[in-house]
Write an enzyme that holds these catalytic residues in place. Sequence first.
Site, PDB file in Angstrom:
ATOM      1  N   ASP A   2      23.986  49.111 -13.415  1.00 43.04           N
ATOM      2  CA  ASP A   2      24.009  49.022 -14.872  1.00 43.04           C
ATOM      3  C   ASP A   2      23.068  47.974 -15.431  1.00 43.04           C
ATOM      4  OD1 ASP A   2      25.690  51.100 -15.222  1.00 43.04           O
ATOM      5  OD2 ASP A   2      27.494  49.894 -15.030  1.00 43.04           O
ATOM      6  N   HIS A   6      29.975  43.608  -7.836  1.00 44.10           N
ATOM      7  CA  HIS A   6      30.623  44.902  -7.637  1.00 44.10           C
ATOM      8  C   HIS A   6      31.805  44.728  -6.712  1.00 44.10           C
ATOM      9  CE1 HIS A   6      31.172  49.160  -6.799  1.00 44.10           C
ATOM     10  NE2 HIS A   6      30.531  49.356  -7.926  1.00 44.10           N
TER      11      HIS A   6
HETATM   12  N1  CMC Z   1      29.324  36.879 -13.246  1.00 40.87           N
HETATM   13  C1  CMC Z   1      29.820  35.699 -12.819  1.00 40.87           C
HETATM   14  N2  CMC Z   1      30.740  35.558 -11.854  1.00 40.87           N
HETATM   15  C2  CMC Z   1      31.175  36.702 -11.282  1.00 40.87           C
HETATM   16  C3  CMC Z   1      30.702  37.975 -11.662  1.00 40.87           C
HETATM   17  C4  CMC Z   1      29.733  38.047 -12.689  1.00 40.87           C
HETATM   18  N3  CMC Z   1      29.240  39.217 -13.089  1.00 40.87           N
HETATM   19  N4  CMC Z   1      31.320  38.923 -10.917  1.00 40.87           N
HETATM   20  C5  CMC Z   1      32.167  38.276 -10.101  1.00 40.87           C
HETATM   21  N5  CMC Z   1      32.077  36.915 -10.302  1.00 40.87           N
HETATM   22  C6  CMC Z   1      32.766  35.867  -9.562  1.00 40.87           C
HETATM   23  C7  CMC Z   1      34.247  35.813  -9.919  1.00 40.87           C
HETATM   24  O1  CMC Z   1      34.471  34.909 -10.987  1.00 40.87           O
HETATM   25  C8  CMC Z   1      34.822  35.322  -8.620  1.00 40.87           C
HETATM   26  O2  CMC Z   1      34.545  33.934  -8.505  1.00 40.87           O
HETATM   27  P1  CMC Z   1      35.595  32.932  -7.763  1.00 40.87           P
HETATM   28  O3  CMC Z   1      35.680  33.430  -6.338  1.00 40.87           O
HETATM   29  O4  CMC Z   1      34.997  31.584  -7.906  1.00 40.87           O
HETATM   30  O5  CMC Z   1      36.894  33.084  -8.513  1.00 40.87           O
HETATM   31  C9  CMC Z   1      33.986  36.007  -7.544  1.00 40.87           C
HETATM   32  O6  CMC Z   1      32.715  36.231  -8.185  1.00 40.87           O
HETATM   33  C10 CMC Z   1      34.562  37.334  -7.070  1.00 40.87           C
HETATM   34  O7  CMC Z   1      34.708  38.194  -8.184  1.00 40.87           O
HETATM   35  P2  CMC Z   1      35.937  39.152  -8.492  1.00 40.87           P
HETATM   36  O8  CMC Z   1      36.163  39.159  -9.971  1.00 40.87           O
HETATM   37  O9  CMC Z   1      37.088  38.787  -7.600  1.00 40.87           O
HETATM   38  O10 CMC Z   1      35.347  40.517  -8.000  1.00 40.87           O
HETATM   39  P3  CMC Z   1      35.920  41.939  -8.362  1.00 40.87           P
HETATM   40  O11 CMC Z   1      35.615  42.780  -7.191  1.00 40.87           O
HETATM   41  O12 CMC Z   1      37.333  41.874  -8.814  1.00 40.87           O
HETATM   42  O13 CMC Z   1      35.048  42.346  -9.644  1.00 40.87           O
HETATM   43  C11 CMC Z   1      33.417  43.319 -11.026  1.00 40.87           C
HETATM   44  C12 CMC Z   1      33.972  43.205  -9.600  1.00 40.87           C
HETATM   45  C13 CMC Z   1      32.341  44.415 -11.046  1.00 40.87           C
HETATM   46  C14 CMC Z   1      34.529  43.717 -12.010  1.00 40.87           C
HETATM   47  C15 CMC Z   1      32.807  41.956 -11.433  1.00 40.87           C
HETATM   48  O14 CMC Z   1      31.778  41.602 -10.538  1.00 40.87           O
HETATM   49  C16 CMC Z   1      32.270  41.966 -12.862  1.00 40.87           C
HETATM   50  O15 CMC Z   1      33.042  41.798 -13.811  1.00 40.87           O
HETATM   51  N6  CMC Z   1      30.925  42.159 -13.049  1.00 40.87           N
HETATM   52  C17 CMC Z   1      30.345  42.231 -14.361  1.00 40.87           C
HETATM   53  C18 CMC Z   1      30.607  43.583 -14.968  1.00 40.87           C
HETATM   54  C19 CMC Z   1      29.770  44.682 -14.350  1.00 40.87           C
HETATM   55  O16 CMC Z   1      28.549  44.542 -14.236  1.00 40.87           O
HETATM   56  N7  CMC Z   1      30.434  45.780 -13.988  1.00 40.87           N
HETATM   57  C20 CMC Z   1      29.737  46.997 -13.516  1.00 40.87           C
HETATM   58  C21 CMC Z   1      30.107  47.391 -12.136  1.00 40.87           C
HETATM   59  S1  CMC Z   1      28.971  48.628 -11.512  1.00 40.87           S
HETATM   60  C22 CMC Z   1      29.227  50.009 -12.505  1.00 40.87           C
HETATM   61  C23 CMC Z   1      30.490  50.702 -12.208  1.00 40.87           C
HETATM   62  O17 CMC Z   1      30.633  51.237 -11.091  1.00 40.87           O
HETATM   63  O18 CMC Z   1      31.352  50.755 -13.105  1.00 40.87           O
END
Ligand code: CMC
Length: 436
Positions: free
Chosen positions: A371, A313
């Site tokens: 989710d 998240h």
């Molecule tokens: N699986 C694997 N790696 C992940 C995941 C994941 N679900 N989420 C983040 N990472 C890794 C990402 O690759 C990065 O790694 P590195 O530092 O080595 O490059 C690190 O963790 C930080 O992630 P980020 O992408 O910079 O984090 P963000 O804050 O931009 O993204 C997120 C948050 C929710 C978009 C992401 O965690 C994600 O895509 N999760 C899966 C989709 C999901 O479950 N979304 C629902 C969110 S809750 C419901 C809502 O409020 O909408």
Amino acid sequence: MTPSDVKATLSFSDGSPSMELPIYKGTIGPEVIDIRKLYGQTGKFTYDPGFLSTASCNSAITYIDGDKGELLYRGYPIEQLAVNCDFLETCHLLLYGELPNSDQKSDFVNRVTHHTMVNEQMHFFLRGFRRDAHPMAVMTGLVGALSAFYHDSTDINNAEHRDIAAIRLIAKMPTLVAMAYKYSVGQPFIYPKNDLSYAGNFMRMMFATPCEDFTVSPVIERALDRIFILHADHEQNASTSTVRLCGSSGTNPFAAIAAGVACLWGPAHGGANEAALNMLEDIQKMGGVEKIGEFIAQVKDKSSNVKLMGFGHRVYKNYDPRAKLMRETCHEVLSELGLHNDPLFKLAMALEKIALEDDYFVARKLYPNVDFYSGIVQRAIGIPTSLFTANFALARTVGWIAQLNEMIADPEYKIGRPRQLFSGAAPRMVKPIGER
Ligand code: CMC
């Protein structure tokens, strides 16, 4: 906004004059540096793609402390609301700032209940879609189309219009989602029934047929109500910011909420519940629990572009408090329905355990989000996977409309107009076609 005694000073290494920036304190949470005069005084913009450090508005609705795993609606912890209140009380709280007393509650419930039917013409509009259309495509269209049916609540500058639009949207979303479902399976639409609860009425519109009586299990009704409470608002997330930005142009509330529905659809946001379930089904097809190791290896391999859906998240870097509550509901519903041995549920629990212990996820503070569990609950209730995000939209509608109405009532609100760092071509001459 309460000014802080502290001020920020921005200085430049090239000797340009420095600038003092005011700082404001919120009730709780980080202070904000006011950069509104930055461009006027320095000719420079700030650069913050993805809004990692930018407060886009001043809001009194929802507060999140991502490190503590805290979520408050109007000051009340989500854990208390989920246990002591129902969804419509939560809607009243988000919209009007206070939990209703019993008279206010019956008045509010009465208003919502008497707006649940949709204009009959909407049925014909829906029939224009292919039966296999994704429910979120249908919902984007149907919600946008409401502005063509309810002309007496489209003036965003009129407080009465805004209020009635809010009630209509909250009341009609379950009817629209259920209609989208019934259309996809070729069954007759079921009209709302006024003696049922909000969640109970939705279950009936989804699963009843005109051929037999339908009774809703109280455990399932309560589980669905809890899903709605947990998804009702979440501060300035992507879809809420979309609604605010769209509404800032003065467009009507139905159009602004339709923009929120469209944004929510994406798998990084509301689409994650559907994506998480599809992911579990894919792992199941690969061989189930035995194959989790292989799947996790793919997730860790950055070149694979595979993510563990339902994990991580932007704001919660400790745990998602909604996930904790949803996990509880998930266990309750599965025991009520005798599904504890369901292979997909067992797979989800095994995946959760492995991911929570794995260094990759621990180091990045990736925890299951709401989710991950809400999809499992919805599947157990019999809701098809493709409808999960539409249910999220149904629940989030109150948050969107509360945030939109807060923005419009704010004397400081302006049309949203972000700026950019331009890195394209500098001015150049168009050459005649033969010379290009
Ligand atoms: N699986 C694997 N790696 C992940 C995941 C994941 N679900 N989420 C983040 N990472 C890794 C990402 O690759 C990065 O790694 P590195 O530092 O080595 O490059 C690190 O963790 C930080 O992630 P980020 O992408 O910079 O984090 P963000 O804050 O931009 O993204 C997120 C948050 C929710 C978009 C992401 O965690 C994600 O895509 N999760 C899966 C989709 C999901 O479950 N979304 C629902 C969110 S809750 C419901 C809502 O409020 O909408």
